[in-house]
Design an enzyme around this catalytic site. Structure first.
Site, short mmCIF file in Angstrom:
data_model
loop_
_atom_site.label_atom_id
_atom_site.label_comp_id
_atom_site.label_asym_id
_atom_site.label_seq_id
_atom_site.Cartn_x
_atom_site.Cartn_y
_atom_site.Cartn_z
N ALA A 125 0.84 -1.20 0.00
CA ALA A 125 0.00 0.00 0.00
C ALA A 125 0.87 1.25 0.00
O ALA A 125 1.88 1.30 0.70
CB ALA A 125 -0.92 0.00 1.22
N ARG A 167 4.43 7.47 -7.05
CA ARG A 167 5.33 7.88 -8.12
C ARG A 167 6.62 8.52 -7.59
O ARG A 167 7.24 9.33 -8.24
CB ARG A 167 4.65 8.84 -9.10
CG ARG A 167 3.26 8.48 -9.50
CD ARG A 167 2.96 7.60 -10.59
NE ARG A 167 3.62 7.67 -11.86
CZ ARG A 167 3.78 6.58 -12.60
NH1 ARG A 167 3.40 5.42 -12.16
NH2 ARG A 167 4.33 6.67 -13.76
N GLY A 197 8.94 6.26 -5.98
CA GLY A 197 9.85 5.14 -5.81
C GLY A 197 9.74 4.45 -4.46
O GLY A 197 10.51 3.52 -4.18
N GLU A 225 -0.62 -11.85 -5.54
CA GLU A 225 -1.78 -11.78 -6.42
C GLU A 225 -2.10 -10.31 -6.65
O GLU A 225 -1.97 -9.48 -5.75
CB GLU A 225 -2.99 -12.45 -5.78
CG GLU A 225 -2.87 -13.93 -5.64
CD GLU A 225 -4.05 -14.55 -4.92
OE1 GLU A 225 -4.92 -13.81 -4.41
OE2 GLU A 225 -4.10 -15.78 -4.86
N ASN A 242 -5.27 -3.68 -12.48
CA ASN A 242 -4.45 -2.76 -11.69
C ASN A 242 -3.14 -2.51 -12.45
O ASN A 242 -2.09 -3.06 -12.14
CB ASN A 242 -4.18 -3.33 -10.30
CG ASN A 242 -3.54 -2.33 -9.36
OD1 ASN A 242 -2.95 -1.35 -9.80
ND2 ASN A 242 -3.64 -2.60 -8.08
N TYR A 282 5.35 -4.39 -10.50
CA TYR A 282 5.79 -5.77 -10.32
C TYR A 282 6.59 -6.28 -11.51
O TYR A 282 7.58 -6.99 -11.33
CB TYR A 282 4.59 -6.68 -10.05
CG TYR A 282 3.85 -6.34 -8.77
CD1 TYR A 282 4.53 -6.04 -7.60
CD2 TYR A 282 2.46 -6.31 -8.74
CE1 TYR A 282 3.85 -5.72 -6.44
CE2 TYR A 282 1.78 -6.00 -7.58
CZ TYR A 282 2.48 -5.70 -6.44
OH TYR A 282 1.82 -5.39 -5.28
#
Length: 137
Positions: A59, A66, A68, A92, A97, A104
């Protein structure tokens, strides 16, 4: 980071329908297999079981995106998971998204499976959960 601070960030990132409570975070943090990286603005929480790590949630406060922060927390999680004996990391993510998928993918995760209609949407059909995996160097 207190469980309440984590819950506030989770609420700002996911909204009231999907946010975890401070109690949920407190329970997870009491587990010795759980790893928490980042800070109150952006964090990764997951656990290691044998030689696999699973990211339970990532989260970032929308005002802190944005910058990092999530990438750093994700990298730190992989490092700590490796120190705990993990050889790979799983997670997952909802297939719609796109921001998370970009994060990822950049971090070296690849799709290894999917769960049909896993994430329910208030204003539309449920979407697949993509199961992503990354080996830890």
């Amino acid at each position: 980071m207190t469980p309440e601070a984590l819950a506030r960030t989770h609420l700002s990132a996911f909204g009231p329908d999907k946010a975890w409570s401070g109690g949920t975070f407190a329970t997870l943090l009491a587990d010795t297999a759980v790893i928490l990286t980042g800070d109150a603005n952006s964090f990764v929480l997951g656990r290691v079981t044998l030689d696999e790590a699973e990211i339970l949630t990532l989260a970032t406060d929308p005002d802190q995106q944005r910058k990092g922060l999530a990438a750093k927390a994700l990298s730190d999680f992989a490092d700590q998971a490796a120190q705990a004996g993990a050889l790979s990391v799983f997670l997952e993510v909802a297939e719609d998204n796109t921001a998370a998928l970009a994060l990822y993918t950049k971090a070296g995760f690849a799709q290894v499976g999917a769960r049909k209609a896993y994430y329910r949407r208030a204003n539309g059909p449920a979407v697949r959960a993509l199961i992503l995996r990354r080996d830890i160097d």
